[in-house]
Scaffold this motif. Structure first.
Motif: not given
Length: 166
Positions: A4, A7, A89, A141-142, A144-146, A148-149, A152
């Motif tokens: 994942s 990006h 990123w 995953t954690p 990547d999501r962090s 992104d947040y 964003d």
């Protein structure tokens, strides 16, 4: 294990999503896991490999943005956004945060093994490496999501128009 990290900001597959190239972004995590066993120059070399991947991915996204926007007004800004967003990123999600995380997991495990076992140092070092390597799939995953947040909530707000660049 699903990859994942690379990006993708465009629906078309990037050359960086070929069979083995995405694994290059994991080089520094593997290097950190082996830090107790290898010369530090190899660990830094693993960061060079991961950073090269990140840079190449950002350049690739910039080229794709340039093609997608042709001669339209604002092309330069769109290309810059694609390059900067991808680089930031990837640098955070693929190099800086995972490298730090694996480094700390390994340092803590080596310390704890030294305090709680009578295992010889080579066994503790190999165990630490195994712990570091086994941690990698769980942090992807954690992180990547962090990231992104984080983007964003900050940098991507600067880009204006609300367009999501991923």
């Amino acid at each position: 294990m699903e990859i994942s990290k690379p990006h993708s900001y465009h629906p078309s597959p990037a050359i960086f999503l070929s069979i083995w190239i995405p694994y290059l972004c994991y080089a520094n995590e593997v290097g950190e896991a082996f830090r107790a066993l290898v010369p530090v120059s190899l660990v830094w070399g693993s960061y060079a490999v991961a950073t090269t991947y990140v840079t190449a991915d950002a350049v690739d996204k910039g080229k794709k943005a340039a093609l997608a926007h042709g001669d339209n007004p604002g092309k330069t800004a769109r290309v810059a956004v694609a390059v900067v967003d991808t680089f930031v990123w990837q640098a955070l999600a693929s190099v800086i945060i995972p490298g730090f995380t694996i480094n700390r997991v390994c340092a803590a495990s080596l310390y704890l093994l030294g305090r709680t076992t009578k295992w010889p140092l080579p066994v503790r070092k190999w165990t630490t490496t195994a712990i570091g390597l086994s941690t990698i799939p769980f942090i992807i995953t954690p992180i990547d999501r962090s990231v992104d947040y984080l983007l964003d909530s900050s940098l991507r707000k600067v880009y204006g128009d609300g367009e999501k660049h991923k």
